[in-house]
Design a protein around this motif. Structure first.
Motif, PDB file in Angstrom:
ATOM      1  N   UNK A 199     -20.825   0.372  -0.904  1.00 35.55           N
ATOM      2  CA  UNK A 199     -20.220   1.704  -0.782  1.00 35.55           C
ATOM      3  C   UNK A 199     -19.294   2.000  -1.963  1.00 35.55           C
ATOM      4  N   UNK A 200     -18.512   0.996  -2.340  1.00 34.63           N
ATOM      5  CA  UNK A 200     -17.525   1.217  -3.390  1.00 34.63           C
ATOM      6  C   UNK A 200     -18.143   1.324  -4.783  1.00 34.63           C
ATOM      7  N   UNK A 260      10.524   6.919  -5.140  1.00 33.87           N
ATOM      8  CA  UNK A 260      11.981   7.038  -5.319  1.00 33.87           C
ATOM      9  C   UNK A 260      12.753   6.245  -4.277  1.00 33.87           C
ATOM     10  N   UNK A 287       2.991  -2.717  -9.986  1.00 34.87           N
ATOM     11  CA  UNK A 287       2.888  -2.424  -8.549  1.00 34.87           C
ATOM     12  C   UNK A 287       3.888  -3.211  -7.706  1.00 34.87           C
ATOM     13  N   UNK A 292     -15.378   6.198   0.458  1.00 38.68           N
ATOM     14  CA  UNK A 292     -15.800   5.085  -0.407  1.00 38.68           C
ATOM     15  C   UNK A 292     -14.953   3.835  -0.173  1.00 38.68           C
ATOM     16  N   UNK A 323       7.710  -3.590  -5.935  1.00 38.72           N
ATOM     17  CA  UNK A 323       8.691  -2.683  -5.330  1.00 38.72           C
ATOM     18  C   UNK A 323      10.045  -2.939  -5.975  1.00 38.72           C
ATOM     19  N   UNK A 324      10.768  -1.883  -6.288  1.00 32.27           N
ATOM     20  CA  UNK A 324      12.098  -2.021  -6.871  1.00 32.27           C
ATOM     21  C   UNK A 324      13.086  -1.389  -5.885  1.00 32.27           C
ATOM     22  N   UNK A 345     -20.527  -8.116   2.211  1.00 29.39           N
ATOM     23  CA  UNK A 345     -19.547  -7.264   1.536  1.00 29.39           C
ATOM     24  C   UNK A 345     -18.382  -8.140   1.066  1.00 29.39           C
ATOM     25  N   UNK A 396       1.352  -7.269  -6.244  1.00 28.08           N
ATOM     26  CA  UNK A 396       1.531  -6.145  -5.330  1.00 28.08           C
ATOM     27  C   UNK A 396       2.462  -6.535  -4.198  1.00 28.08           C
ATOM     28  N   UNK A 397       3.390  -5.660  -3.916  1.00 27.11           N
ATOM     29  CA  UNK A 397       4.348  -5.783  -2.817  1.00 27.11           C
ATOM     30  C   UNK A 397       5.446  -6.818  -3.055  1.00 27.11           C
ATOM     31  N   UNK A 441      16.869  -4.109   5.521  1.00 27.89           N
ATOM     32  CA  UNK A 441      17.288  -2.969   4.704  1.00 27.89           C
ATOM     33  C   UNK A 441      18.545  -2.344   5.315  1.00 27.89           C
ATOM     34  N   UNK A 493      17.918  11.974  -4.333  1.00 30.41           N
ATOM     35  CA  UNK A 493      17.239  10.821  -4.933  1.00 30.41           C
ATOM     36  C   UNK A 493      17.229  10.978  -6.449  1.00 30.41           C
ATOM     37  N   UNK A 494      17.448   9.879  -7.133  1.00 35.93           N
ATOM     38  CA  UNK A 494      17.512   9.941  -8.609  1.00 35.93           C
ATOM     39  C   UNK A 494      16.152  10.301  -9.165  1.00 35.93           C
ATOM     40  N   UNK A 520       1.588   1.481  -2.831  1.00 38.11           N
ATOM     41  CA  UNK A 520       1.437   1.216  -4.263  1.00 38.11           C
ATOM     42  C   UNK A 520       0.411   2.159  -4.869  1.00 38.11           C
TER      43      UNK A 520
END
Lengths: 427, 94
Positions: free
Chosen positions: A115-116, B29, A378, B70, A380-381, A154, A350-351, A415, A426-427, B35
Motif C-alpha cells: 500500500x505504501x 511550540x 524529530x 496509504x 522533543x524539546x 508486510x 524520535x520522541x 510535566x 507561546x514564543x 513528530x
C-alpha cells in the motif's frame, strides 16, 4: 569439482530451486552505494523468476543500467508472454530501474506492491511516463501461479516505508527484499560458496536496518514462524545454507547489548559538553546535579573532547534524553557537537527528549542552533535551553540545576505545567 | 476572533488558539510528541489520533485522505500538519 555456479557470462539464469531462477546482475566495480555506503567488492542486484503451472512471476528488477543483463538472463528461461505477475518488494531505483521496460515487454503482467509503495511508484516512474495498473497487497494476501503460491508479508521501514517480503509457500523460499541483504559481489552466488561476507552483512545491517530496529523486530515476528529453506535477498549472496542463522543474527543485532544496564525501569539522561574556559563545563555539572535529584533517572556526563564519536552514537541510541552544551565560537556551536549531531542518521531519535545549554562571549547563537538541529532530528524539546554570558553567577547555576531537574521530570512523566496556555503567549 | 482549545494528551497540555490554527503550529511550540517530516501533507509522519472533538477539525482534503489511507490510518486519525482547529478537541501522537 566444487559445482560452483558462475554467472559471469552475464546472460545465463541460475536455477537455485525447482523452477526458481536468479536473473539479477553483478556490479563488481561499485565502491560507493547510495553515497553513504562503501563496498570492498561491489554488489549484486538480485532479481528472481518463479515458474508455476499457470504462469511466471518476476520478483524485483535491477538498476537501470544493468537492464541488458537482466533481460538476457530472463530471456534464457522464459518468454515475456508467460509473465503473469511482477512483484516489487521494494521500489528503490536499484530494484525498479528495469521495471518500465519490463512492463513494456510484458504488458499483460499484473503488478503487486505494498500500500505504501503507491505514491513512490508514481514518483519513480514519472520520467518513463504512462500509467501503470497495480494491486496493493498486505500480510497474508497471496497470488497463485497454479501449483505455486506467493504470499506477502508486510514489513514496512526495512528500510523504506514501502518494503515487503514475498514467500514462496511450496518451496519455503523467502524473497526478502533488502532485509538479510548486503553489498557483496561474488559470481558464486550462494552463501556457502562465496567468500567470507560476514563483515558486509553486519555493515549493511548497521547502516541500513539499524535505525529501524523496532520494525526489524515486527518483521521477525512474521518471518520466524515460516519454514525457511532459502532466503533470497535483493543484494548479496542467496542464503541457502542454514538460512535461519541469519534470521537469528538479525534478532541479536536488533537487541541491545547489555540491555537493562541502566536499570530496567530507570531512564537514561546523557549530558554532552565542550568547554573552552570551563564555564559550559560548570553548567553541565550543575545540570547533571539537578537531573540526578529526580528518582528513576540515571545521569551520565561526558566531555566530547575526551571521546570518539562512534561509541557515543551507541550510547545515544539507548538514551532517553540528550543534552548538549557548547560555547558559541564565531557565531556557531563547536565542531565536535556538530560531528556528533551529524552522525546520528543510523539511530532512531524520535520522541527522545533534547535540550541545549552553553556559555558565550558576546552573541550566543549555539544553544538555539543545537535546539533547531534536535527538532530536525524529530526530538522533543520540552524546555528552552540556558544561555549564560561568560562566567555563570550563582543564580544562573541555580537555573542550570532547575533546568536539569525539569528535563529529568519530563522523562519520568511529571510535566509541571497544567494550566491552559494562550497561543499568543507561546514564543 | 473565535477561539478554540486543543489538548495534547501526551503532555497533558491545553492551549487556547484562534479558530483556524493548524495543529502543527501549536504542537511544536508546546513540545507535544507529534513528530513531523515533510510538513506538507505528503509523508504521513505527523499522523495523530483525535480522541475527542473529531468534528471540530477541518475536513480532510482528498489528498490528506489519500495519504491517511496509504499509511493505513485508523479511525479518527489525521495529519497534524494539515488539520486546522475549529473547536475544542483532544489529540495524541498516533
Amino acid at each position: 569439482m566444487k559445482n560452483d555456479v558462475d554467472v559471469s557470462s552475464h546472460t545465463n539464469a541460475v536455477e537455485f530451486d525447482d523452477g526458481v531462477y536468479w536473473i539479477g546482475a553483478l556490479d563488481p566495480s561499485l565502491r560507493t552505494f547510495d553515497i553513504i555506503l562503501t563496498t570492498a567488492n561491489g554488489t549484486t542486484y538480485n532479481s528472481f523468476l518463479i515458474r508455476g503451472s499457470e504462469g511466471v512471476a518476476i520478483v524485483d528488477t535491477v538498476k537501470e543500467n544493468f537492464s541488458d543483463e537482466f533481460f538476457a538472463r530472463l530471456e534464457s528461461v522464459a518468454d515475456y508472454s508467460e509473465i503473469k505477475v511482477i512483484i516489487l518488494n521494494h521500489l528503490e531505483p536499484d530494484h525498479t530501474g528495469a521495471l518500465p521496460e519490463l512492463m513494456r515487454r510484458a504488458p499483460q503482467a499484473k503488478l503487486y506492491i505494498s500500500q505504501r509503495a503507491t505514491s513512490m511508484l508514481k514518483a519513480l516512474l514519472k520520467p518513463a511516463g504512462g500509467q501503470f495498473e497495480y494491486t496493493t497487497v498486505k500480510t497474508d494476501d497471496s497470488v497463485s501461479l497454479g501449483d505455486r503460491t506467493l504470499r506477502f508479508l508486510h514489513t514496512p521501514f526495512l528500510h523504506w516505508p514501502d518494503t515487503q517480503c514475498t514467500y514462496l509457500e511450496e518451496l519455503g523460499v523467502l524473497f526478502s527484499g533488502d532485509i538479510f541483504g548486503c553489498h557483496y559481489c561474488d559470481k558464486r552466488l550462494y552463501n556457502d560458496r562465496v567468500g567470507d561476507f560476514r563483515f558486509s552483512f553486519d555493515y549493511y545491517y548497521a547502516h541500513i536496518m539499524r535505525p529501524f530496529k523496532k520494525h526489524v523486530m515486527d518483521a521477525l515476528k512474521l518471518i520466524e514462524p515460516l519454514t525457511l529453506k532459502k532466503i533470497a535477498p535483493t543484494h548479496g549472496p542467496i542464503l541457502r545454507e542454514r538460512p535461519r542463522r541469519y534470521v537469528t543474527h538479525y534478532r541479536e543485532l536488533s537487541t541491545s547489548s547489555l540491555s537493562g544496564e541502566v536499570g530496567v525501569t530507570d531512564k537514561s539522561l546523557i549530558v554532552f559538553y565542550m568547554s573552552s574556559y570551563g564555564n559550559t563545563a560548570k553548567m553541565a555539572e550543575e545540570i547533571s546535579e539537578g537531573a540526578s535529584i529526580v528518582d528513576g533517572v540515571r545521569v551520565s556526563l561526558y566531555d566530547l573532547e575526551g571521546g570518539e564519536t562512534d561509541p557515543f552514537v551507541d550510547l545515544i541510541e539507548e538514551a532517553d534524553a540528550l543534552l548538549f552544551g557548547s560555547p558559541t565560537i564565531n557565531g556557531d556551536a563547536v565542531k565536535p557537537v556538530w560531528d556528533l549531531l551529524s552522525s546520528l542518521a543510523v539511530v532512531n531519535l524520535k520522541t527522545k527528549i533534547g535540550g541545549a545549554f552553553g556559555s558565550y562571549g558576546w552573541s550566543g547563537e549555539a544553544v538555539r542552533m543545537i535546539e533547531d538541529r534536535m527538532r530536525g532530528l524529530k526530538m522533543k524539546i520540552p524546555h528552552e535551553g540556558i544561555r549564560v554570558k561568560l562566567i555563570p553567577t550563582d543564580e544562573e547555576l541555580e537555573q542550570c540545576r532547575d533546568f536539569g531537574r525539569s528535563i529529568a521530570e519530563s522523562l519520568v512523566g511529571k510535566p509541571q505545567k497544567k494550566a491552559v496556555i494562550d497561543f499568543a503567549d507561546l514564543a | 476572533m473565535a477561539k478554540a482549545s486543543i489538548t495534547f494528551e501526551d503532555i497533558e497540555q491545553t492551549v487556547s488558539v484562534p479558530a483556524g490554527t493548524r495543529v502543527i503550529e501549536v504542537s511544536e511550540k508546546v513540545g507535544a510528541g507529534i513528530i513531523y517530516g515533510c510538513r506538507e501533507g505528503d509523508c504521513g509522519t505527523c499522523m495523530m489520533e483525535v480522541t475527542e472533538g473529531w468534528n471540530n477539525l477541518t475536513e480532510p482534503s482528498v489528498l490528506e485522505e489519500k495519504v491517511l489511507k496509504e499509511n493505513m490510518a485508523g479511525r479518527h486519525y489525521r495529519l497534524a500538519c494539515q488539520a486546522q482547529i475549529l473547536g475544542d478537541c483532544k489529540v495524541k501522537p498516533a
